[in-house]
Design a protein around this motif. Structure first.
Motif, PDB file in Angstrom:
ATOM      1  N   GLY A 241     -39.711  64.021 112.520  1.00  0.00           N
ATOM      2  CA  GLY A 241     -41.125  63.868 112.635  1.00  0.00           C
ATOM      3  C   GLY A 241     -40.835  65.741 113.235  1.00  0.00           C
ATOM      4  O   GLY A 241     -41.679  66.436 112.587  1.00  0.00           O
ATOM      5  N   ILE A 242     -40.256  65.906 113.690  1.00  0.00           N
ATOM      6  CA  ILE A 242     -40.369  67.419 114.029  1.00  0.00           C
ATOM      7  C   ILE A 242     -40.724  68.372 113.183  1.00  0.00           C
ATOM      8  O   ILE A 242     -40.994  69.835 112.789  1.00  0.00           O
ATOM      9  CB  ILE A 242     -38.920  68.456 115.033  1.00  0.00           C
ATOM     10  CG1 ILE A 242     -39.515  67.337 116.748  1.00  0.00           C
ATOM     11  CG2 ILE A 242     -38.722  68.986 115.423  1.00  0.00           C
ATOM     12  CD1 ILE A 242     -38.088  67.122 117.653  1.00  0.00           C
ATOM     13  N   TYR A 243     -39.269  67.993 112.176  1.00  0.00           N
ATOM     14  CA  TYR A 243     -39.253  68.981 110.761  1.00  0.00           C
ATOM     15  C   TYR A 243     -40.544  68.471 109.990  1.00  0.00           C
ATOM     16  O   TYR A 243     -41.080  69.962 110.058  1.00  0.00           O
ATOM     17  CB  TYR A 243     -38.197  68.345 110.239  1.00  0.00           C
ATOM     18  CG  TYR A 243     -38.718  68.467 108.364  1.00  0.00           C
ATOM     19  CD1 TYR A 243     -38.053  69.924 107.972  1.00  0.00           C
ATOM     20  CD2 TYR A 243     -38.801  67.944 107.207  1.00  0.00           C
ATOM     21  CE1 TYR A 243     -38.646  70.665 107.018  1.00  0.00           C
ATOM     22  CE2 TYR A 243     -39.118  68.424 106.052  1.00  0.00           C
ATOM     23  CZ  TYR A 243     -39.136  69.444 105.353  1.00  0.00           C
ATOM     24  OH  TYR A 243     -39.117  70.120 104.519  1.00  0.00           O
ATOM     25  N   ALA A 244     -41.158  66.972 109.730  1.00  0.00           N
ATOM     26  CA  ALA A 244     -42.697  66.834 109.320  1.00  0.00           C
ATOM     27  C   ALA A 244     -44.307  68.156 110.148  1.00  0.00           C
ATOM     28  O   ALA A 244     -44.542  68.827 109.553  1.00  0.00           O
ATOM     29  CB  ALA A 244     -42.968  65.686 109.074  1.00  0.00           C
ATOM     30  N   GLN A 245     -44.328  68.304 111.930  1.00  0.00           N
ATOM     31  CA  GLN A 245     -44.277  68.754 111.713  1.00  0.00           C
ATOM     32  C   GLN A 245     -44.694  70.598 112.417  1.00  0.00           C
ATOM     33  O   GLN A 245     -45.893  71.207 111.456  1.00  0.00           O
ATOM     34  CB  GLN A 245     -44.406  68.430 113.806  1.00  0.00           C
ATOM     35  CG  GLN A 245     -45.494  69.217 114.523  1.00  0.00           C
ATOM     36  CD  GLN A 245     -46.905  69.205 114.476  1.00  0.00           C
ATOM     37  OE1 GLN A 245     -47.478  67.739 113.455  1.00  0.00           O
ATOM     38  NE2 GLN A 245     -47.791  70.044 113.713  1.00  0.00           N
ATOM     39  N   GLU A 246     -43.107  70.916 111.815  1.00  0.00           N
ATOM     40  CA  GLU A 246     -43.549  72.380 111.753  1.00  0.00           C
ATOM     41  C   GLU A 246     -42.916  72.908 110.095  1.00  0.00           C
ATOM     42  O   GLU A 246     -43.773  73.752 109.725  1.00  0.00           O
ATOM     43  CB  GLU A 246     -42.107  72.661 111.853  1.00  0.00           C
ATOM     44  CG  GLU A 246     -41.242  72.397 113.473  1.00  0.00           C
ATOM     45  CD  GLU A 246     -42.282  73.632 114.034  1.00  0.00           C
ATOM     46  OE1 GLU A 246     -42.834  74.803 114.138  1.00  0.00           O
ATOM     47  OE2 GLU A 246     -42.517  73.143 115.554  1.00  0.00           O
ATOM     48  N   ASN A 247     -43.271  71.807 109.073  1.00  0.00           N
ATOM     49  CA  ASN A 247     -43.124  72.268 107.682  1.00  0.00           C
ATOM     50  C   ASN A 247     -44.555  71.822 107.592  1.00  0.00           C
ATOM     51  O   ASN A 247     -45.748  71.371 107.418  1.00  0.00           O
ATOM     52  CB  ASN A 247     -42.613  70.856 106.832  1.00  0.00           C
ATOM     53  CG  ASN A 247     -42.846  71.263 105.479  1.00  0.00           C
ATOM     54  OD1 ASN A 247     -42.585  72.850 105.036  1.00  0.00           O
ATOM     55  ND2 ASN A 247     -41.563  70.521 104.475  1.00  0.00           N
TER      56      ASN A 247
END
Length: 185
Positions: A40-46
């Motif tokens: 989720g952290i990756y998805a938010q930043e991407n």
């Protein structure tokens, strides 16, 4: 509700849940929460693609169901159980915040069949045989062969070297009177 969702910060929510999941990970707790929140952290930043954001939102909803099943089947320390319940409660506003983030990026829950407030949506499908939900001739039925009517076509008899046709023979006439409509052969 929309104003509430816009005030939520998806970054902080997913970060808090990732930290809580990391804290409970050495104990008897759901093992899938930490990887989901790290994703989720990756998805938010991407910001290049919304595919990761949609995938995380779907996994988040699925993990809510899994958390409930997991808590029913496992007994935990009261402190770890409390933290697991807090994580479960935080998943609902996280879902709302990520759904709002998807809408802001121009994406909708197309994979879930939900388009904003329109749950039914337009129907663009057809069934075999020409029956469509969009209307057409004969109460929605369109013939497979186009506009030609099957009843108006002349019947064709098969012909070939082994097929013989016999002329139609009229039924025999009854000659005896008083037989009550029976015929003798």
């Amino acid at each position: 509700m929309a104003e509430f969702a816009q005030n939520l910060d998806p970054n902080n929510l997913v970060l808090i849940e990732a930290v809580l999941s990391f804290v409970v990970s050495p104990f008897e707790a759901p093992a899938y929460n930490l990887p989901i929140f790290l994703f989720g952290i990756y998805a938010q930043e991407n910001s290049e693609s919304t595919q990761a954001l949609r995938l995380f939102t779907g996994m988040l909803v699925g993990s809510i169901v899994f958390d409930i099943i997991w808590m029913i089947r496992h007994s935990q320390n009261w402190f770890i159980k409390l933290l697991s319940i807090v994580i479960l409660i935080f998943k609902v506003p996280t879902f709302v915040a990520f759904g709002s983030a998807l809408r802001q990026r121009g994406e909708q829950f197309a994979g879930l069949g939900v388009r904003g407030n329109d749950l039914s949506g337009p129907t663009v499908w057809s069934m075999p045989g020409g029956f469509t939900s969009l209307g057409g001739s004969r109460n929605g039925y369109e013939p497979v062969d186009g506009d030609r009517d099957i009843e108006s076509q002349p019947r064709q008899t098969p012909s070939g070297p082994n097929i013989t046709t016999t002329p139609a023979v009229p039924p025999p006439q009854s000659t005896a009177a008083g037989q009550g409509g029976y015929q003798t052969l």
